[in-house]
Design a protein around this motif. Sequence first.
Motif, PDB file in Angstrom:
ATOM      1  N   LEU A  83       0.872  -1.196   0.000  1.00  0.00           N
ATOM      2  CA  LEU A  83       0.000   0.000   0.000  1.00  0.00           C
ATOM      3  C   LEU A  83       0.892   1.224   0.000  1.00  0.00           C
ATOM      4  O   LEU A  83       1.686   1.403   0.916  1.00  0.00           O
ATOM      5  N   PHE A  84       0.754   1.994  -1.017  1.00  0.00           N
ATOM      6  CA  PHE A  84       1.552   3.212  -1.070  1.00  0.00           C
ATOM      7  C   PHE A  84       0.649   4.379  -0.653  1.00  0.00           C
ATOM      8  O   PHE A  84      -0.435   4.558  -1.185  1.00  0.00           O
ATOM      9  N   THR A  85       1.083   5.110   0.275  1.00  0.00           N
ATOM     10  CA  THR A  85       0.358   6.318   0.649  1.00  0.00           C
ATOM     11  C   THR A  85       1.239   7.494   0.344  1.00  0.00           C
ATOM     12  O   THR A  85       2.417   7.529   0.709  1.00  0.00           O
ATOM     13  N   TYR A  86       0.635   8.454  -0.371  1.00  0.00           N
ATOM     14  CA  TYR A  86       1.391   9.635  -0.745  1.00  0.00           C
ATOM     15  C   TYR A  86       1.067  10.747   0.245  1.00  0.00           C
ATOM     16  O   TYR A  86      -0.073  10.927   0.652  1.00  0.00           O
ATOM     17  N   PRO A  87       2.062  11.424   0.648  1.00  0.00           N
ATOM     18  CA  PRO A  87       1.783  12.524   1.564  1.00  0.00           C
ATOM     19  C   PRO A  87       0.953  13.609   0.864  1.00  0.00           C
ATOM     20  O   PRO A  87       1.090  13.852  -0.319  1.00  0.00           O
ATOM     21  N   ALA A  88       0.061  14.186   1.621  1.00  0.00           N
ATOM     22  CA  ALA A  88      -0.806  15.221   1.047  1.00  0.00           C
ATOM     23  C   ALA A  88       0.031  16.478   0.762  1.00  0.00           C
ATOM     24  O   ALA A  88       0.890  16.857   1.542  1.00  0.00           O
ATOM     25  N   SER A  89      -0.254  17.096  -0.330  1.00  0.00           N
ATOM     26  CA  SER A  89       0.510  18.280  -0.638  1.00  0.00           C
ATOM     27  C   SER A  89      -0.329  19.516  -0.537  1.00  0.00           C
ATOM     28  O   SER A  89      -1.485  19.602  -0.528  1.00  0.00           O
TER      29      SER A  89
END
Length: 89
Positions: A83-89
């Motif tokens: 599971l890849f979670t991208y940091p919110a920008s």
Amino acid sequence: MKYQTTQSILLAILTASGLRAGAETLRLDRDACLQMAMQNNRLRKVSEYDVRIAETLVQQAKSAYWPTLSASGMAGIMDEPLLFTYPAS
């Protein structure tokens, strides 16, 4: 005295061996004698083993010049999906 003791021991041995004179004697020709000597010669057997050891050492020395092949691998099992979670920008 010592000479007489030696003589009497020698006489006893010769007399005892003479008692066996009536036993069956083995008559061998030259080839049979040579064959028996070759079979019972311990030094010959040791020499045969020495030759085998030397041949093995020569093969071992030559093996350094033979090509070599090597392989390696790695495997793994994942229990859970990635599971890849991208940091919110």
